[in-house]
Design an enzyme around this catalytic site. Structure first.
Site, mmCIF file in Angstrom:
data_model
loop_
_atom_site.group_PDB
_atom_site.id
_atom_site.type_symbol
_atom_site.label_atom_id
_atom_site.label_comp_id
_atom_site.label_asym_id
_atom_site.label_seq_id
_atom_site.Cartn_x
_atom_site.Cartn_y
_atom_site.Cartn_z
ATOM 1 N N GLY A 10 0.818 -1.220 0.000
ATOM 2 C CA GLY A 10 0.000 0.000 0.000
ATOM 3 C C GLY A 10 0.850 1.268 0.000
ATOM 4 N N ASN A 35 -6.282 -3.233 -2.058
ATOM 5 C CA ASN A 35 -6.244 -1.796 -2.350
ATOM 6 C C ASN A 35 -4.856 -1.370 -2.827
ATOM 7 O OD1 ASN A 35 -7.650 0.679 -2.475
ATOM 8 N ND2 ASN A 35 -6.607 1.384 -0.619
ATOM 9 N N PHE A 80 0.269 -2.464 8.766
ATOM 10 C CA PHE A 80 -0.463 -1.438 8.015
ATOM 11 C C PHE A 80 -1.797 -1.949 7.488
ATOM 12 C CE2 PHE A 80 4.023 -0.257 7.085
ATOM 13 C CZ PHE A 80 3.999 1.068 7.450
ATOM 14 N N SER A 124 -4.413 6.250 13.819
ATOM 15 C CA SER A 124 -4.748 7.452 13.055
ATOM 16 C C SER A 124 -5.156 8.569 14.006
ATOM 17 C CB SER A 124 -5.920 7.104 12.138
ATOM 18 O OG SER A 124 -6.490 8.271 11.606
ATOM 19 N N ALA A 125 -4.922 9.798 13.573
ATOM 20 C CA ALA A 125 -5.387 10.951 14.353
ATOM 21 C C ALA A 125 -6.906 10.979 14.437
ATOM 22 C CB ALA A 125 -4.878 12.244 13.719
ATOM 23 N N TYR A 148 -14.772 3.415 10.533
ATOM 24 C CA TYR A 148 -13.328 3.280 10.298
ATOM 25 C C TYR A 148 -12.551 3.701 11.552
ATOM 26 C CZ TYR A 148 -8.621 4.722 9.057
ATOM 27 O OH TYR A 148 -7.261 4.901 9.072
ATOM 28 N N LYS A 152 -9.950 1.679 14.477
ATOM 29 C CA LYS A 152 -8.621 2.072 14.974
ATOM 30 C C LYS A 152 -8.629 2.153 16.510
ATOM 31 C CE LYS A 152 -6.511 2.353 11.077
ATOM 32 N NZ LYS A 152 -5.587 1.298 10.696
ATOM 33 N N TYR A 176 -1.154 8.650 12.835
ATOM 34 C CA TYR A 176 -0.747 9.514 11.727
ATOM 35 C C TYR A 176 -1.727 10.655 11.587
ATOM 36 C CZ TYR A 176 0.867 4.849 10.052
ATOM 37 O OH TYR A 176 1.376 3.588 9.918
ATOM 38 N N PHE A 177 -1.204 11.825 11.212
ATOM 39 C CA PHE A 177 -2.091 12.935 10.863
ATOM 40 C C PHE A 177 -2.427 12.800 9.364
ATOM 41 C CE2 PHE A 177 -3.179 15.331 14.619
ATOM 42 C CZ PHE A 177 -2.597 14.493 15.540
ATOM 43 N N PRO A 292 -19.841 16.600 5.597
ATOM 44 C CA PRO A 292 -20.314 16.134 6.908
ATOM 45 C C PRO A 292 -19.218 15.369 7.651
ATOM 46 C CG PRO A 292 -21.902 15.586 5.182
ATOM 47 C CD PRO A 292 -20.680 16.126 4.488
ATOM 48 N N GLY A 293 -19.101 15.631 8.945
ATOM 49 C CA GLY A 293 -18.126 14.902 9.766
ATOM 50 C C GLY A 293 -16.776 15.584 9.854
HETATM 51 P P1 NAD Z 1 -3.422 1.435 1.630
HETATM 52 O O1 NAD Z 1 -4.810 1.024 1.352
HETATM 53 O O2 NAD Z 1 -2.627 2.013 0.524
HETATM 54 O O3 NAD Z 1 -2.605 0.207 2.258
HETATM 55 C C1 NAD Z 1 -3.210 -0.785 3.039
HETATM 56 C C2 NAD Z 1 -2.800 -2.126 2.470
HETATM 57 O O4 NAD Z 1 -3.376 -3.161 3.253
HETATM 58 C C3 NAD Z 1 -3.265 -2.321 1.023
HETATM 59 O O5 NAD Z 1 -2.171 -2.713 0.241
HETATM 60 C C4 NAD Z 1 -4.301 -3.438 1.130
HETATM 61 O O6 NAD Z 1 -4.324 -4.245 -0.017
HETATM 62 C C5 NAD Z 1 -3.827 -4.178 2.377
HETATM 63 N N1 NAD Z 1 -4.876 -4.916 3.096
HETATM 64 C C6 NAD Z 1 -6.066 -4.458 3.549
HETATM 65 N N2 NAD Z 1 -6.725 -5.431 4.175
HETATM 66 C C7 NAD Z 1 -5.952 -6.541 4.121
HETATM 67 C C8 NAD Z 1 -6.091 -7.871 4.604
HETATM 68 N N3 NAD Z 1 -7.192 -8.282 5.224
HETATM 69 N N4 NAD Z 1 -5.084 -8.743 4.390
HETATM 70 C C9 NAD Z 1 -3.967 -8.355 3.737
HETATM 71 N N5 NAD Z 1 -3.784 -7.132 3.258
HETATM 72 C C10 NAD Z 1 -4.762 -6.216 3.447
HETATM 73 O O7 NAD Z 1 -3.469 2.452 2.857
HETATM 74 P P2 NAD Z 1 -2.330 3.368 3.466
HETATM 75 O O8 NAD Z 1 -2.700 4.778 3.193
HETATM 76 O O9 NAD Z 1 -0.995 2.887 3.085
HETATM 77 O O10 NAD Z 1 -2.596 3.133 5.011
HETATM 78 C C11 NAD Z 1 -1.906 2.137 5.741
HETATM 79 C C12 NAD Z 1 -2.476 2.073 7.140
HETATM 80 O O11 NAD Z 1 -2.382 3.349 7.741
HETATM 81 C C13 NAD Z 1 -3.957 1.690 7.191
HETATM 82 O O12 NAD Z 1 -4.149 0.861 8.306
HETATM 83 C C14 NAD Z 1 -4.656 3.005 7.381
HETATM 84 O O13 NAD Z 1 -5.883 2.869 8.060
HETATM 85 C C15 NAD Z 1 -3.644 3.767 8.240
HETATM 86 N N6 NAD Z 1 -3.761 5.221 8.096
HETATM 87 C C16 NAD Z 1 -3.743 5.787 6.854
HETATM 88 C C17 NAD Z 1 -3.883 7.159 6.720
HETATM 89 C C18 NAD Z 1 -3.928 7.808 5.363
HETATM 90 O O14 NAD Z 1 -4.457 8.921 5.248
HETATM 91 N N7 NAD Z 1 -3.375 7.197 4.318
HETATM 92 C C19 NAD Z 1 -4.028 7.962 7.867
HETATM 93 C C20 NAD Z 1 -4.021 7.345 9.127
HETATM 94 C C21 NAD Z 1 -3.892 5.961 9.224
HETATM 95 C C1 WQD Z 2 -8.262 17.336 4.257
HETATM 96 C C2 WQD Z 2 -8.915 18.706 4.160
HETATM 97 C C3 WQD Z 2 -11.289 18.575 3.808
HETATM 98 C C4 WQD Z 2 -11.071 16.744 -0.175
HETATM 99 C C5 WQD Z 2 -8.836 11.728 6.366
HETATM 100 C C6 WQD Z 2 -9.484 10.752 7.299
HETATM 101 C C7 WQD Z 2 -8.580 10.468 8.456
HETATM 102 C C8 WQD Z 2 -7.195 10.038 7.970
HETATM 103 C C9 WQD Z 2 -6.625 10.981 6.958
HETATM 104 C C10 WQD Z 2 -7.048 7.661 7.887
HETATM 105 C C11 WQD Z 2 -10.255 18.793 4.901
HETATM 106 C C12 WQD Z 2 -10.603 19.195 2.600
HETATM 107 C C13 WQD Z 2 -10.759 17.299 1.053
HETATM 108 C C14 WQD Z 2 -11.638 17.580 -1.184
HETATM 109 C C15 WQD Z 2 -11.519 19.446 0.331
HETATM 110 N N1 WQD Z 2 -7.227 8.774 7.313
HETATM 111 N N2 WQD Z 2 -10.982 18.626 1.299
HETATM 112 N N3 WQD Z 2 -11.841 18.895 -0.885
HETATM 113 O O1 WQD Z 2 -10.523 14.386 6.293
HETATM 114 O O2 WQD Z 2 -8.436 15.391 7.319
HETATM 115 O O3 WQD Z 2 -8.611 12.956 7.050
HETATM 116 O O4 WQD Z 2 -7.586 11.205 5.911
HETATM 117 O O5 WQD Z 2 -6.900 7.428 9.049
HETATM 118 O O6 WQD Z 2 -9.185 9.479 9.202
HETATM 119 O O7 WQD Z 2 -10.702 11.306 7.759
HETATM 120 O O8 WQD Z 2 -8.294 14.327 5.046
HETATM 121 O O9 WQD Z 2 -7.562 14.768 2.755
HETATM 122 O O10 WQD Z 2 -9.952 14.076 3.156
HETATM 123 O O11 WQD Z 2 -9.207 16.340 3.882
HETATM 124 O O12 WQD Z 2 -11.736 20.627 0.540
HETATM 125 O O13 WQD Z 2 -11.959 17.132 -2.306
HETATM 126 O O14 WQD Z 2 -9.232 18.951 2.783
HETATM 127 O O15 WQD Z 2 -12.524 19.192 4.048
HETATM 128 O O16 WQD Z 2 -10.351 20.099 5.413
HETATM 129 P P1 WQD Z 2 -9.072 14.346 6.478
HETATM 130 P P2 WQD Z 2 -8.748 14.809 3.626
#
Ligand code: NAD
Ligand code: WQD
Length: 345
Positions: A10, A35, A80, A124-125, A148, A152, A176-177, A292-293
């Protein structure tokens, strides 16, 4: 030393694999590619000039997961793997609970069976939910506002309980933020399916001409320009945070949460301006209703990670914009190179 990386194909996982290989670790990836694309791992090998092992295994398939542990002497796990789309989790909560929670339970059970008790977990934040004050520090009370986020939060609690039951465990919960940006090589980056939910891939897809214009969700928040403020962290900084957390869990026991953020907040309009300035591309946008949210402002207090892990984010928003654009412009269809050939034919 062998590290198992679940979800290693990922976005964040692939960048972390690069840093692990560069630091001399052996890497075993488990991912069911639900994914992601295996091509990401080929590119990790290309960037590092090093090999890694890949298993197309679903964490829900405990038997297949056990086989990986049987074949390899794993020292620690970076976990991850999980589903991460907030909106989708609201419409498909059972899928999210099953995949994220059962997947983690299976992983912990197999780890226990094989005596592996070191884990770095992707939290996640989002676990801070709606707070009245910024920056967010680790001691704030936690609350999730969607399925979701609840996965976490629940996993954090499960891992706390696992530690309480057996103090040999060592677990880092990394909150993570907003992860953004891409590797400097332009070979790996974020490759969302369909229309992106998140700001950054949306901006880069507008810039590359795949999407017409950006909707800015809300222009009436109590922020310096009315648009939402977030803590955007470069994915390579984030990946390096995992290496620091890994060193920590390898050397100490306990369970600890760490914010991985920069400590700085930027608005949507700040990000558009920085992107336009660093890339020379114009991003057409219109201000629409709030999503929303969404919360108005979120940014980290990253001091605990600095103090205890010796980690801090080094890259700023201009670097984020430049690197995201390099990835998107060199790979307009992400890892789908077949599509690219069709388009350029
Ligand atoms: P991503 O979707 O790119 O990576 C996640 C990977 O996990 C993918 O490759 C997917 O195929 C694999 N996966 C999912 N379910 C699986 C399962 N049951 N078995 C095996 N593989 C599986 O996402 P990412 O952005 O790289 O995020 C990685 C982690 O960080 C996730 O847990 C996500 O919730 C967390 N996270 C992401 C963000 C963000 O904004 N990207 C923010 C905070 C936390
Ligand atoms: C960032 C800012 C939007 C899209 C999400 C998840 C969070 C974490 C990180 C996993 C906000 C604005 C966005 C658009 C916009 N993921 N925006 N137009 O919502 O802070 O966090 O990803 O853990 O759980 O909720 O990130 O990138 O969606 O939005 O104006 O088309 O951009 O309103 O202010 P967010 P985001």
């Amino acid at each position: 030393m062998k590290i198992l990386v679940t979800g290693g194909a990922g976005y964040i996982g692939s960048h972390t694999c690069v840093e692990l290989l560069n630091a001399g670790y052996e890497v075993v990836v488990v991912d069911n590619l639900m994914n992601s694309k295996q091509e990401a791992l080929d590119r990790v090998k290309q960037i590092t000039g090093k090999d890694l092992l890949f298993y197309n295994v679903d964490l829900l398939d405990k038997k297949a997961l056990s086989k990986v542990f049987l074949e390899h002497d794993i020292s620690a796990v970076i976990h991850f793997a999980g589903l991460k789309a907030v909106g989708e989790s609201v419409s498909l909560p059972l899928k999210y609970y099953h995949n994220n929670i059962t997947g983690t339970l299976n992983l912990c059970e197999v780890m226990e069976e094989f005596g592996v008790d070191r884990m770095v977990f992707s939290s996640s934040a989002t676990v801070y939910g709606h707070q009245d004050c910024v920056p967010f520090h680790e001691e704030l009370s936690l609350q999730a506002t969607n399925p979701y986020g609840r996965t976490k939060l629940m996993i954090e609690e499960i891992l706390q309980d696992v530690y309480v039951s057996n103090n040999n465990w060592s677990i880092a919960l990394l909150r993570y933020f907003n992860p953004v940006g891409a590797h400097l090589s332009g070979l790996i980056g974020e490759d969302p399916n369909g229309i992106p939910n998140n700001l950054f891939p949306y901006i880069t897809q507008v810039a590359v001409g795949k999407l017409e214009k950006l909707s800015v969700f809300g222009g009436d928040y109590s922020t310096h320009d009315g648009t939402g403020v977030r803590d955007y962290i470069h994915v390579v900084d984030l990946a390096n945070g995992h290496l620091k957390a890994l060193e920590h869990v390898l050397n100490k026991t306990g369970v600890n949460a760490y914010n991985l953020g920069t400590g700085k907040g930027y608005s949507v309009l700040d990000m558009i301006n920085s992107f336009e300035k660093t890339t020379g591309k114009t991003i057409p946008y219109q201000i629409t209703e709030r999503r929303p949210g969404d919360i108005a402002i979120s940014y980290a207090d990253p001091s605990k990670a600095k103090k205890e892990l010796g980690w801090e984010a080094l890259k700023g928003i201009d670097e984020i914009c430049r690197d995201s654009w390099r990835w998107q412009s060199q790979n307009p269809n992400g890892y789908d190179t077949k599509l690219e050939r069709q388009v350029t034919k």
